[in-house]
Scaffold this motif. Structure first.
Motif, mmCIF file in Angstrom:
data_model
loop_
_atom_site.group_PDB
_atom_site.id
_atom_site.type_symbol
_atom_site.label_atom_id
_atom_site.label_comp_id
_atom_site.label_asym_id
_atom_site.label_seq_id
_atom_site.Cartn_x
_atom_site.Cartn_y
_atom_site.Cartn_z
ATOM 1 N N ALA A 11 -6.342 -5.102 6.441
ATOM 2 C CA ALA A 11 -5.849 -6.157 7.328
ATOM 3 C C ALA A 11 -6.973 -6.745 8.164
ATOM 4 N N GLU B 254 2.865 -1.322 4.310
ATOM 5 C CA GLU B 254 2.258 0.004 4.156
ATOM 6 C C GLU B 254 3.300 1.087 4.365
ATOM 7 N N ARG C 207 4.678 -1.605 8.790
ATOM 8 C CA ARG C 207 4.666 -0.172 8.494
ATOM 9 C C ARG C 207 6.099 0.275 8.194
ATOM 10 N N ALA D 141 -4.730 0.501 5.055
ATOM 11 C CA ALA D 141 -4.059 -0.773 5.326
ATOM 12 C C ALA D 141 -4.666 -1.460 6.535
ATOM 13 N N VAL E 69 0.521 -7.173 4.887
ATOM 14 C CA VAL E 69 0.320 -5.877 4.246
ATOM 15 C C VAL E 69 1.530 -4.996 4.549
ATOM 16 N N VAL F 68 0.879 -1.179 0.000
ATOM 17 C CA VAL F 68 0.000 0.000 0.000
ATOM 18 C C VAL F 68 0.908 1.219 0.000
ATOM 19 N N VAL G 149 0.508 -6.130 9.596
ATOM 20 C CA VAL G 149 0.828 -4.933 8.810
ATOM 21 C C VAL G 149 2.245 -4.508 9.147
ATOM 22 N N LYS H 189 -2.638 6.000 3.808
ATOM 23 C CA LYS H 189 -2.197 4.612 3.674
ATOM 24 C C LYS H 189 -2.436 3.796 4.932
ATOM 25 N N SER H 190 -2.121 4.359 6.089
ATOM 26 C CA SER H 190 -2.223 3.602 7.334
ATOM 27 C C SER H 190 -3.661 3.193 7.623
#
Length: 226
Positions: free
Chosen positions: A59, A127, A69, A55, A125, A43, A67, A51-52
């Protein structure tokens, strides 16, 4: 109460997920693993593009998929020079089917913290700005791009972080411009994600293929909103 939340017995609780995000999650699970047994889903987008939040919602639809990050991988000294650390701490272990362990960066203390585990789940994911960069794309099952213009994204990010982060943002904008000038992500996205007043709109990306999920629709109507 945070925007978009409901009130549950006097405390905020998240909105229920709508069918479209479950559809996207199902299609992601139908993709071939891309990094050992893991489907890495990137992402990407400009800082401040949402984005956060996106995502996290994705998720959740993936039964609590981990996730990663990229804010935890980057640092003040290396806002984009972290590919070697990502490869050794995350990509290589996951590709072997092993639990990855990475040191998240503390942006206030300006140092890396203790190791954090990242298991080889069916979907992970990834991100952050640079999630679709050249060095990472070979390991991605799907790349999603938050399709918000950079100036609008940066304005949102500055407003979110306040005056105390003004100097940081000045430096970040320069670094992000330089990064995307030499290593753009959007041309390689399978889906574009656009935030709307009622949710998100998913559109085919520049690199959409038969293997990538097509635009999500409900009946003969417009692209799905969720």
């Amino acid at each position: 109460m945070p925007a978009g939340d409901l009130e549950c017995c006097g405390t905020p609780c998240p909105l229920p997920l709508e069918p479209a995000i479950h559809d996207l999650a199902s299609r992601i699970l139908g993709l071939a693993p891309s990094c050992g047994p893991v489907r890495l889903v990137g992402v990407d987008g400009h800082a401040g593009s949402g984005k956060s939040t996106f995502a996290g919602r994705l998720a959740e639809a993936l039964d609590g998929a981990p996730v990663l990050r990229l804010d935890d991988i980057a640092s003040h000294a290396e806002p984009f020079g972290w590919t070697g650390r990502l490869r050794s701490q995350v990509i290589e272990p996951l590709a072997r089917g092993e639990t990855a362990r990475y040191s998240p960066y503390d942006w206030r203390a300006c140092r890396f913290g203790p190791l954090r585990p990242l298991p080889p789940a069916p979907v992970v994911v990834v991100e952050g700005v640079g999630a679709g960069r050249r060095a990472l794309r070979p390991y991605l099952a799907l790349l999603l791009w938050m399709d918000l213009p950079r100036e609008e994204s940066w304005s949102r990010g500055r407003a979110r972080d306040g005056a105390e982060q003004r100097e940081f943002w000045d430096g970040w904008v320069r670094a992000e411009r330089e990064h995307f000038a030499g290593d753009p992500s959007r041309p390689f996205a399978g889906l574009l994600v656009r935030q709307r007043p009622t949710g998100y709109e998913l559109l085919p990306g520049p690199a959409g293929t038969a293997e990538s999920p097509p635009p999500l629709t409900q009946g003969d109507g417009p692209p799905a909103m969720w």
